[in-house]
Design a protein around this motif. Structure first.
Motif, mmCIF file in Angstrom:
data_model
loop_
_atom_site.group_PDB
_atom_site.id
_atom_site.type_symbol
_atom_site.label_atom_id
_atom_site.label_comp_id
_atom_site.label_asym_id
_atom_site.label_seq_id
_atom_site.Cartn_x
_atom_site.Cartn_y
_atom_site.Cartn_z
ATOM 1 N N ILE A 220 5.604 3.004 3.039
ATOM 2 C CA ILE A 220 5.518 4.063 4.047
ATOM 3 C C ILE A 220 4.427 5.066 3.683
ATOM 4 C CG2 ILE A 220 6.738 6.029 5.056
ATOM 5 C CD1 ILE A 220 7.669 3.307 6.139
ATOM 6 N N GLU A 221 4.396 5.483 2.430
ATOM 7 C CA GLU A 221 3.386 6.461 2.015
ATOM 8 C C GLU A 221 1.983 5.872 2.080
ATOM 9 O OE1 GLU A 221 3.740 9.587 -0.527
ATOM 10 O OE2 GLU A 221 5.783 9.205 -1.200
ATOM 11 N N GLU A 222 1.834 4.617 1.668
ATOM 12 C CA GLU A 222 0.513 3.985 1.711
ATOM 13 C C GLU A 222 0.009 3.882 3.144
ATOM 14 O OE1 GLU A 222 0.995 0.287 -0.343
ATOM 15 O OE2 GLU A 222 1.424 1.278 -2.267
ATOM 16 N N ALA A 223 0.911 3.583 4.071
ATOM 17 C CA ALA A 223 0.514 3.522 5.475
ATOM 18 C C ALA A 223 0.010 4.878 5.963
ATOM 19 C CB ALA A 223 1.687 3.048 6.330
ATOM 20 N N LEU A 224 0.716 5.940 5.599
ATOM 21 C CA LEU A 224 0.338 7.275 6.043
ATOM 22 C C LEU A 224 -0.922 7.787 5.348
ATOM 23 C CD1 LEU A 224 3.875 8.904 6.239
ATOM 24 C CD2 LEU A 224 2.373 8.327 8.157
ATOM 25 N N ARG A 225 -1.191 7.289 4.153
ATOM 26 C CA ARG A 225 -2.423 7.665 3.450
ATOM 27 C C ARG A 225 -3.600 6.816 3.906
ATOM 28 N NH1 ARG A 225 0.968 8.355 -1.510
ATOM 29 N NH2 ARG A 225 1.174 10.614 -1.795
ATOM 30 N N GLY A 226 -3.329 5.744 4.614
ATOM 31 C CA GLY A 226 -4.372 4.856 5.085
ATOM 32 C C GLY A 226 -4.743 5.153 6.532
ATOM 33 N N SER A 227 -4.812 4.090 7.321
ATOM 34 C CA SER A 227 -5.311 4.234 8.689
ATOM 35 C C SER A 227 -4.229 4.571 9.710
ATOM 36 C CB SER A 227 -5.996 2.926 9.116
ATOM 37 O OG SER A 227 -5.083 1.842 9.057
ATOM 38 N N VAL A 228 -2.959 4.581 9.298
ATOM 39 C CA VAL A 228 -1.871 4.797 10.255
ATOM 40 C C VAL A 228 -1.787 6.266 10.656
ATOM 41 C CG1 VAL A 228 0.628 4.779 10.573
ATOM 42 C CG2 VAL A 228 -0.506 2.830 9.504
ATOM 43 N N ASP A 229 -1.838 6.498 11.941
ATOM 44 C CA ASP A 229 -1.553 7.819 12.500
ATOM 45 C C ASP A 229 -0.372 7.648 13.454
ATOM 46 O OD1 ASP A 229 -1.374 10.275 13.689
ATOM 47 O OD2 ASP A 229 -3.510 10.419 14.214
ATOM 48 N N PRO A 230 0.804 8.171 13.094
ATOM 49 C CA PRO A 230 1.975 7.992 13.959
ATOM 50 C C PRO A 230 1.754 8.422 15.405
ATOM 51 C CG PRO A 230 2.653 8.823 11.828
ATOM 52 C CD PRO A 230 1.143 8.858 11.839
ATOM 53 N N ALA A 231 0.825 9.355 15.625
ATOM 54 C CA ALA A 231 0.564 9.806 16.993
ATOM 55 C C ALA A 231 -0.009 8.690 17.855
ATOM 56 C CB ALA A 231 -0.391 10.992 16.974
ATOM 57 N N ASP A 232 -0.577 7.656 17.237
ATOM 58 C CA ASP A 232 -1.154 6.541 17.990
ATOM 59 C C ASP A 232 -0.134 5.450 18.291
ATOM 60 O OD1 ASP A 232 -3.636 7.779 17.859
ATOM 61 O OD2 ASP A 232 -4.220 6.726 16.018
ATOM 62 N N ASP A 233 1.056 5.540 17.719
ATOM 63 C CA ASP A 233 2.059 4.498 17.902
ATOM 64 C C ASP A 233 2.567 4.482 19.346
ATOM 65 O OD1 ASP A 233 2.952 2.553 16.128
ATOM 66 O OD2 ASP A 233 4.923 3.456 15.904
ATOM 67 N N PRO A 234 2.729 3.305 19.951
ATOM 68 C CA PRO A 234 3.292 3.261 21.308
ATOM 69 C C PRO A 234 4.703 3.835 21.323
ATOM 70 C CG PRO A 234 2.365 1.131 20.683
ATOM 71 C CD PRO A 234 2.407 1.965 19.442
ATOM 72 N N ALA A 235 5.040 4.466 22.419
ATOM 73 C CA ALA A 235 6.390 5.011 22.563
ATOM 74 C C ALA A 235 7.404 3.878 22.631
ATOM 75 C CB ALA A 235 6.482 5.863 23.819
ATOM 76 N N ARG A 236 8.556 4.103 22.034
ATOM 77 C CA ARG A 236 9.643 3.125 22.100
ATOM 78 C C ARG A 236 10.146 3.021 23.541
ATOM 79 N NH1 ARG A 236 13.898 3.960 17.612
ATOM 80 N NH2 ARG A 236 13.355 6.112 18.078
#
Length: 311
Positions: A27-43
């Motif tokens: 989880i931390e590696e994803a957030l330190r990398g290219s993942v921006d939760p704001a770009d995630d599609p809505a459930r």
């Protein structure tokens, strides 16, 4: 690859391949990398007679994936899980399916892992007292996840069903934790409070929470349900996975904002906390309010698949 060739990984496979500490790191590696939760599609939610159908897609890195989940409120009375799911993992370049994984196991792993990732930046190295509201898989999973990153002292389990609370405490004792059944009053002395319930209204008086305590609330994921009261939300540093997601699904945030106790612009995105661009405010409680997002499933599913494939 045809469907019959797809590897199918069971709950035991997934849980055995990814210890909680590894899930927290993913989880931390994803957030330190290219993942921006704001770009995630809505459930996506579809209401049906027995409950809800949920669709949770995400893409990032070498893989893309979709979790297909169901929420059936009457299932516990039938001896069945309230939440069940399957996960389909795809190669990101070709969008060819590469594996099917037990989605419920992913949820059991990733939700406590996200909470523990937040707690890693909100709590001291030793937690003398942990109070857990909830006797289901998430209650126990949060103890395991927090125990993987912190030294835990006393663990108190609080639940509406005393038998289930005692059973969870006994299982945790078997794993080496100092666990016992507790009461709501235990929040007065708690360093960390986990709220992992199906409650629709606050579990306790937020005024009881100490200034240096941390609350991890993950049970409610609809805008009209809450586990925490507005008073606690208003006097805390509030961390959320993503502002827009919190406004759609986090009743603790939505209702506190409606009460005038919380300004959504004052909440801290988890990505900023992990990357060190935001910190908790001293002299105030800290609250992490999570609803669960698709990128979290993908982060843990990717690690599980890589480990299981190499094994």
């Amino acid at each position: 690859m045809t469907f019959s060739d797809l590897p199918i990984y069971t709950a035991d496979d997934v849980m055995g391949a990814v210890p909680y500490a590894a899930a927290v790191d993913a989880i931390e590696e994803a957030l330190r990398g290219s993942v921006d939760p704001a770009d995630d599609p809505a459930r996506s939610f579809v209401e049906i007679d027995a409950g809800q159908l949920l669709l949770m897609p995400s893409a990032g890195g070498a893989y893309a994936g979709v979790k297909l989940a169901t929420v059936a409120p009457d299932n516990p009375a039938r001896g069945l899980p309230r939440i069940q799911a399957v996960y389909v993992l795809f190669d990101a370049a070709t969008l060819s399916p590469v594996a099917l994984l037990d989605g419920s196991a992913l949820t059991t792993l990733r939700t406590p892992a996200v909470s523990a990732a937040a707690a890693r930046h909100l709590t001291p190295e030793r937690l003398d007292r942990l109070v857990v509201f909830g006797t289901g898989p998430q209650g126990g999973g949060h103890v395991d996840a927090l125990g993987s990153i912190r030294e835990l002292g006393e663990v108190n389990i609080v639940g509406r069903d005393a038998t289930k609370a005692a059973a969870l405490a006994e299982r945790l004792v078997g794993k080496g934790f100092d666990a016992s059944v507790g009461t709501v009053d235990g929040v007065r002395e708690a360093d960390v409070i986990v709220c992992a319930t199906t409650a629709e209204t606050p579990l306790f008086d937020g005024a009881l929470v100490r200034e240096n305590a941390c609350v991890l609330a993950i049970g409610a994921h609809t805008p009209d349900h809450r586990e925490l009261d507005s008073g606690l939300m208003g006097r805390s540093t509030v961390v959320v996975e993503d502002h827009d997601t919190a406004l759609r699904e986090a009743g603790d945030v939505v209702l506190a904002a409606a009460d005038g106790a919380l300004d959504i612009d004052d909440t801290v995105p988890l990505r900023d906390l992990v990357n060190g661009t935001s910190t908790r405010t001293s002299g105030r409680p800290a609250v992490f309010k999570g609803t669960g997002m698709s990128w979290q499933d993908l982060a843990v599913a990717s690690v599980a698949y890589e480990r299981l494939r190499s094994a």
